[in-house]
Design a protein around this motif. Structure first.
Motif, PDB file in Angstrom:
ATOM      1  N   THR A 122       0.870  -1.369  -0.172  1.00 36.40           N
ATOM      2  CA  THR A 122      -0.121  -0.019  -0.005  1.00 36.40           C
ATOM      3  C   THR A 122       0.772   1.115   0.004  1.00 36.40           C
ATOM      4  O   THR A 122       0.473   2.502   0.116  1.00 36.40           O
ATOM      5  N   PHE A 123       2.336   1.070   0.158  1.00 30.98           N
ATOM      6  CA  PHE A 123       3.024   2.324   0.424  1.00 30.98           C
ATOM      7  C   PHE A 123       2.753   3.140   1.370  1.00 30.98           C
ATOM      8  O   PHE A 123       2.536   4.307   1.181  1.00 30.98           O
ATOM      9  N   SER A 124       2.546   2.429   2.511  1.00 28.39           N
ATOM     10  CA  SER A 124       2.080   3.040   3.804  1.00 28.39           C
ATOM     11  C   SER A 124       2.556   2.615   5.075  1.00 28.39           C
ATOM     12  O   SER A 124       3.415   1.518   4.815  1.00 28.39           O
ATOM     13  N   PHE A 125       2.235   2.982   6.128  1.00 21.90           N
ATOM     14  CA  PHE A 125       2.687   2.288   7.305  1.00 21.90           C
ATOM     15  C   PHE A 125       1.645   1.510   8.125  1.00 21.90           C
ATOM     16  O   PHE A 125       1.562   1.334   9.207  1.00 21.90           O
ATOM     17  N   ASP A 126       0.707   1.176   7.313  1.00 23.17           N
ATOM     18  CA  ASP A 126      -0.433   0.460   7.870  1.00 23.17           C
ATOM     19  C   ASP A 126       0.219  -0.849   7.847  1.00 23.17           C
ATOM     20  O   ASP A 126       1.319  -1.403   7.461  1.00 23.17           O
ATOM     21  N   ALA A 127      -0.646  -1.814   8.513  1.00 26.99           N
ATOM     22  CA  ALA A 127       0.010  -3.413   8.764  1.00 26.99           C
ATOM     23  C   ALA A 127      -0.270  -3.902   7.319  1.00 26.99           C
ATOM     24  O   ALA A 127      -1.265  -4.363   6.960  1.00 26.99           O
ATOM     25  N   ASP A 128       0.717  -3.888   6.559  1.00 27.13           N
ATOM     26  CA  ASP A 128       0.780  -4.089   5.007  1.00 27.13           C
ATOM     27  C   ASP A 128       0.862  -5.786   4.915  1.00 27.13           C
ATOM     28  O   ASP A 128       0.173  -6.334   4.215  1.00 27.13           O
ATOM     29  N   PHE A 129       1.890  -6.246   5.750  1.00 22.69           N
ATOM     30  CA  PHE A 129       2.143  -7.501   5.565  1.00 22.69           C
ATOM     31  C   PHE A 129       1.334  -8.359   6.902  1.00 22.69           C
ATOM     32  O   PHE A 129       0.863  -7.769   7.897  1.00 22.69           O
ATOM     33  N   GLN A 130       0.909  -9.832   6.719  1.00 25.38           N
ATOM     34  CA  GLN A 130       0.368 -10.374   7.533  1.00 25.38           C
ATOM     35  C   GLN A 130       0.906 -10.495   8.891  1.00 25.38           C
ATOM     36  O   GLN A 130       0.256 -10.393  10.012  1.00 25.38           O
ATOM     37  N   ILE A 131       2.250 -10.645   8.724  1.00 22.79           N
ATOM     38  CA  ILE A 131       2.893 -10.723   9.982  1.00 22.79           C
ATOM     39  C   ILE A 131       2.968  -9.532  10.907  1.00 22.79           C
ATOM     40  O   ILE A 131       2.543  -9.705  12.148  1.00 22.79           O
ATOM     41  N   GLU A 132       2.792  -8.392  10.260  1.00 20.87           N
ATOM     42  CA  GLU A 132       2.525  -7.187  11.082  1.00 20.87           C
ATOM     43  C   GLU A 132       1.190  -7.062  11.833  1.00 20.87           C
ATOM     44  O   GLU A 132       1.034  -6.914  12.762  1.00 20.87           O
ATOM     45  N   SER A 133       0.241  -7.535  10.976  1.00 23.89           N
ATOM     46  CA  SER A 133      -1.051  -7.343  11.598  1.00 23.89           C
ATOM     47  C   SER A 133      -1.203  -8.587  12.673  1.00 23.89           C
ATOM     48  O   SER A 133      -1.920  -8.312  13.725  1.00 23.89           O
ATOM     49  N   TYR A 134      -0.580  -9.626  12.507  1.00 22.02           N
ATOM     50  CA  TYR A 134      -0.731 -10.606  13.631  1.00 22.02           C
ATOM     51  C   TYR A 134      -0.045  -9.978  14.888  1.00 22.02           C
ATOM     52  O   TYR A 134      -0.600 -10.359  15.766  1.00 22.02           O
ATOM     53  N   LEU A 135       1.270  -9.577  14.483  1.00 15.72           N
ATOM     54  CA  LEU A 135       2.109  -9.066  15.483  1.00 15.72           C
ATOM     55  C   LEU A 135       1.022  -7.942  16.511  1.00 15.72           C
ATOM     56  O   LEU A 135       1.088  -7.871  17.929  1.00 15.72           O
ATOM     57  N   ARG A 136       0.485  -7.206  15.742  1.00 14.81           N
ATOM     58  CA  ARG A 136      -0.135  -6.155  16.491  1.00 14.81           C
ATOM     59  C   ARG A 136      -1.114  -6.828  17.342  1.00 14.81           C
ATOM     60  O   ARG A 136      -1.696  -6.233  18.237  1.00 14.81           O
TER      61      ARG A 136
END
Lengths: 389, 389
Positions: B260-274
């Protein structure tokens, strides 16, 4: 927290660094992977040695996440020696008596190349999160624009470690004909899930700091120092090895032989980490940390070519030397092997050295004679083929 | 931020948990390694199965850093199933049809055993940082006091993973004659410099949160949720393996195929960790996190015996089974081997199983048939020797 002299210095450094700067006007935008055309923009760089008459002896050094252009001179911001004096200088593997060495701050960085701390001409305020997200390819595009301006068609060698190695690979992929020799060290052709995870924790630490202010801290006179320090502490562990930590610190207590039964920095490793965090925030912009880690996370060279890394390098005339370190668990040897296998499959010229070291990922920055020998051997042989004295 | 229902619940939970509680009065202080005599104090625990007439079938389970006493029943705070249902229950390796199983919340914890969120009778306010720093030995002392009150002289078996395994080793060291069989899993006899470093980053993340208020957040109606979430995210990475992360998440993007070219949780691993960070702060007290990580850091069993781990176990009649996992890099097999070597040197009875697994440290909590087989075999053989039907 009120505006500190440091934040003013940071802003000034962003626009007017103490190094060479190449400026690109409104008619010379940097076209980025995000689709943004960044203009005007600038790239801060240093050079060492002399470009020869044939313009055939230029070496580009690509820096890592928190590195900068001050590879072989005292850093004007920190006052510390250049970050790769072991590798670059007179008589060193990258011999500044023979080569014209260039090192530029990456786009998105905070040492003079345009980044989130730079002034947005549209608002006369720092870009902050209005700065476009950057990629490794954007960093390399910016370097290529600099090389063009310097009148250099082909780089004799591109080298770097960690994120610098990602740029080396991207150079070889995007501008194969402009890279005679490529030396990626302690790197990978794509960032792993675990490494993305570590970066995400660091970004969340920065963003959790209320002084980050949604990225607008320079405008609001604050600094997310605590969050950035936590991010740095966590990242720093990944740059070392358990063996290195054990050798340096073990379970030694600070200045005493028994625990204090408190939350003070009781162990030497704790005090060392706290120092790493505190000293980092003095020299690095928090938003740049977000942008540059994001660029590494996005890096996946094969994805540009349908998932095949071999296709990336097909027909490449560049000669490669790939170096990894046995105790590097951030960019393990398996990552380097994947690069070597792809280069082999692409029938490219490639050498591979796995250096025995217990120093972890940071080994590429340290005194590693086997790395120097491999780099010297590769560079000297390539120089003979290239006809550089 | 104002006082939330959650923080009130947290306080209530600290003093009146939804489980069994053993209370110790002013005349029954817990003498701690720090020198503090804690009184009054209480320990919250759960039991499963029935104590036999000979009182010879008691099994103590020791929980890990963020575990609790709800090993095999639905957790009343989270509503989730018990944390070790794979290991404990009717017909499971720790068979509740045959054994009287006890699991207690550690001292310093936040699920009903006295800890920093508990009310200090001297002030009628939460202890916060006035709570004494705890050690693994303090945890085991508290458990021994509980066992005494339950009228149990000898435990048939003590088992646990990670910090639970540290307690198992401490039990065998401090109360050798009271432990018939010991099953330390995925653990170490001392916390490594790297692990201390990871804990220190987590503590600094908590302390960097302005809502931590120097530890007085319960009094001031705030919660250092962001800091604690960052700490949990970082720690969670260390519980997994690169292989597990790669298999589960790889470099997959969230709900789309491109960045997305942003600092949202772009990768699944990011959303999982959050998610891991956010859900953790709902169930765990930030100060307890500081205290319990500190206890692990201080753990160094050999240090109590002049640096010799073999001396710790000299003359021990306890039989041991040590289990490690190939992909556990937080408590690698080398840590378990050090325990086994010491037990061998002490002429103790010891078996050792390194389970092939790619699930990392958390493997001990997951479906690992080779672990179940090893545990069952060890426990059943010991039960035969002990004469338990």
């Amino acid at each position: 927290m009120t505006s500190s002299p440091l934040s003013l210095e940071a802003r000034s450094q962003a626009d007017d660094p103490s190094s060479l700067v190449m400026r690109f006007g409104a008619d010379e935008p940097l076209i980025m992977d995000s689709g943004v055309a960044l203009a005007p923009w600038q790239i801060a760089y240093q050079t060492y040695g002399t470009l020869n008459a044939g313009r055939s002896n230029a070496v580009l050094i690509c820096h890592a996440l928190t590195g900068d252009q001050h590879v072989a001179n005292d850093n004007p911001v920190t006052g510390k020696p250049g970050w790769w004096l072991t590798m670059v200088g007179p008589g060193k593997p990258v011999d500044t008596n023979r080569f014209f060495v260039i090192c530029a701050n990456v786009i998105g960085g905070c040492m003079g190349t345009t980044g989130p701390a730079s002034t947005d001409p549209a608002t006369s305020q720092p870009y902050a999160l209005n700065f476009p997200v950057v990629t490794i390819r954007d960093m390399v595009r910016a370097q290529a624009a600099l090389i063009d301006k310097l009148g250099i068609e082909t780089l004799f060698c591109v080298l770097g470690g960690s994120m610098g190695g990602m740029q080396v690979l991207q150079w070889a992929a995007s501008y194969s004909h402009r890279v005679f020799a490529a030396l990626p060290i302690a790197t990978a052709a794509r960032h792993s899930a675990q490494n993305i995870a570590f970066h995400e924790v660091g970004r969340q630490a920065v963003m959790a700091d209320p002084d980050w202010r949604g990225g607008r801290y320079l405008l609001e006179g604050t600094r997310p120092s605590k969050g950035l320090a936590v991010a740095r502490m966590g990242a720093h562990i990944t740059y070392l090895s358990e063996m290195a930590l054990h050798r340096k610190f073990g379970r030694n207590f600070q200045d005493r032989s028994a625990p204090t039964f408190s939350f003070d920095a009781d162990f030497q490793i704790e005090s060392y980490l706290r120092y790493q965090g505190i000293s980092f925030v003095e020299r690095f912009d928090a938003n740049s940390y977000l942008y540059v880690t994001r660029a590494m996370d996005y890096f996946d060279l094969a994805a540009e070519h349908g998932g095949s890394l071999a296709k990336v390098f097909k027909g490449s005339a560049t000669r490669f030397c790939v170096i990894s370190f046995t105790s590097d668990w951030l960019f393990p040897t398996s990552d380097s092997r994947a690069i070597v296998h792809a280069l082999n499959a692409a029938a490219a010229s490639v050498g591979f050295v796995e250096v025995e070291s217990d120093k972890g990922h940071d080994a590429f920055l340290l005194d590693e004679p086997a790395m120097f020998a491999a780099a010297s051997g590769f560079i000297d042989a390539a120089a003979r083929v290239r006809g550089i004295a």
